[in-house]
Design a protein around this motif. Structure first.
Motif, PDB file in Angstrom:
ATOM      1  N   GLN A 158      31.737  24.561  33.857  1.00 53.84           N
ATOM      2  CA  GLN A 158      32.669  25.488  33.342  1.00 53.84           C
ATOM      3  C   GLN A 158      32.971  26.683  34.127  1.00 53.84           C
ATOM      4  O   GLN A 158      31.937  27.318  34.431  1.00 53.84           O
ATOM      5  CB  GLN A 158      32.469  25.753  31.639  1.00 53.84           C
ATOM      6  N   LEU A 160      35.275  30.095  33.637  1.00 52.59           N
ATOM      7  CA  LEU A 160      35.845  31.044  32.761  1.00 52.59           C
ATOM      8  C   LEU A 160      36.470  32.098  33.341  1.00 52.59           C
ATOM      9  O   LEU A 160      35.762  32.926  34.212  1.00 52.59           O
ATOM     10  CB  LEU A 160      34.972  31.315  31.437  1.00 52.59           C
ATOM     11  N   GLN A 164      38.970  35.841  29.515  1.00 51.61           N
ATOM     12  CA  GLN A 164      38.262  35.322  28.164  1.00 51.61           C
ATOM     13  C   GLN A 164      37.175  35.979  27.687  1.00 51.61           C
ATOM     14  O   GLN A 164      36.648  35.497  26.707  1.00 51.61           O
ATOM     15  CB  GLN A 164      37.967  33.567  28.774  1.00 51.61           C
ATOM     16  N   PRO A 168      32.870  32.733  25.287  1.00 47.81           N
ATOM     17  CA  PRO A 168      32.742  31.404  25.696  1.00 47.81           C
ATOM     18  C   PRO A 168      31.419  31.207  26.431  1.00 47.81           C
ATOM     19  O   PRO A 168      30.791  29.925  26.468  1.00 47.81           O
ATOM     20  CB  PRO A 168      33.837  30.950  26.353  1.00 47.81           C
ATOM     21  N   ARG A 171      28.360  30.797  24.400  1.00 50.50           N
ATOM     22  CA  ARG A 171      28.527  29.559  23.516  1.00 50.50           C
ATOM     23  C   ARG A 171      27.857  28.420  24.428  1.00 50.50           C
ATOM     24  O   ARG A 171      27.276  27.565  24.048  1.00 50.50           O
ATOM     25  CB  ARG A 171      29.768  29.010  22.969  1.00 50.50           C
TER      26      ARG A 171
END
Length: 294
Positions: A158, A160, A164, A168, A171
């Motif tokens: 991922q 980001l 953001q 996130p 997480r």
């Protein structure tokens, strides 16, 4: 149009043997040294602040060497975007994977200082693990899209955006993804404190300490070295830090900068000196970078 041509050229060059790409990259870097005066002056200012013991001639030599490896990193980026996994594994060797393997089931932050090989490190490690990182959008939208696609070629990692925030990433860490974290640039005053970097007060984000505390995460430094002569790269995953986080966020942030200083001294030409690391100043202190335009 120029960006499309550059991307086509990078795609063509990625087929060449790495030593030849390295030679072309060094040539590009030295050309940029003469053409991009603003960035050359930024790098010289950074080196004057960080290495006052060096003579002007020594700093100029170091900046030329930095432009040479920066040019290499740009040309060789085509490998990250288009080379096969087998070729990337041959070109980029990973050392210390046992340190990461030993953290199974625990949130992990990979502390990644801004050396020119950091994108090679990211791509090579995504062949082994899904990871998460935060990226800054580039002004050139076409190049930004190519970067984004290239960094997510393998697995289910991922990326980001900085907008953001870090939740996130927290997480993702808790779900088992190591966080490939690059906290050593000047991002302005938000979430920063002034701590020394080579003896100069530097606005430094406190995220490493805060994330380690919130996520109960272990910190493993990761350094990617560009080898001379086009012999490839080495990604070194170092042993986890002990007693971290420590007594305070400020102490942790000072420890981070001191660690990065020590690594920079090993590879001074490969650290990213083209960034205005000391742009944000403490109240009442004047700026270090000249206003002159090219």
């Amino acid at each position: 149009m120029m960006t499309r041509l550059a991307l086509v050229l990078m795609w063509l060059l990625h087929f060449l043997p790495l030593p030849l790409q390295a030679t072309l990259g060094r040539g590009l870097g030295l050309l940029l040294y003469w053409l991009v005066g603003k960035r050359r002056r930024i790098a010289l200012t950074n080196l004057r602040l960080c290495f006052p013991q060096l003579s002007e001639a020594e700093r100029n030599t170091l900046v030329r060497r930095h432009f040479a490896v920066f040019g290499r990193s740009f040309i060789e980026r085509g490998l990250l975007w288009w080379a096969s996994p087998a070729r990337l594994r041959r070109i980029v060797r990973v050392e210390g994977m046992q340190h990461l393997d030993a953290q199974s089931g625990r949130p992990v932050i990979l502390l990644v200082p801004h050396f020119v090989g950091l994108d090679m490190g990211w791509t090579r490690l995504t062949l082994e693990r899904d990871m998460v990182s935060i990226y800054a959008n580039q002004k050139n939208l076409l190049f930004n899209a190519a970067l984004y696609r290239g960094r997510l070629r393998f697995g289910n990692s991922q990326l980001l955006s900085r907008q953001q925030g870090t939740r996130p990433a927290l997480r993702a860490m808790r779900s088992g993804m190591p966080f490939y974290y690059l906290p050593d640039m000047d991002y302005g005053e938000r979430d920063t404190i002034f701590v020394p970097f080579f003896g100069v007060p530097a606005a430094t984000i406190t995220g490493l300490s805060r994330l380690a505390r919130m996520g109960k995460a272990v910190v493993l430094p990761v350094i990617t070295r560009m080898l001379p002569g086009g012999r490839g790269y080495v990604v070194e995953i170092q042993a986890p830090w002990t007693d971290f986080p420590g007594e305070s966020i400020e102490a942790d942030t000072r420890r981070m900068n001191a660690y990065i200083e020590n690594e920079v001294l090993k590879l001074p030409e490969q650290y990213f000196w083209l960034h205005k690391r000391f742009k944000t100043r403490p109240p009442g202190e004047s700026g270090h970078y000249e206003k002159k335009r090219d």
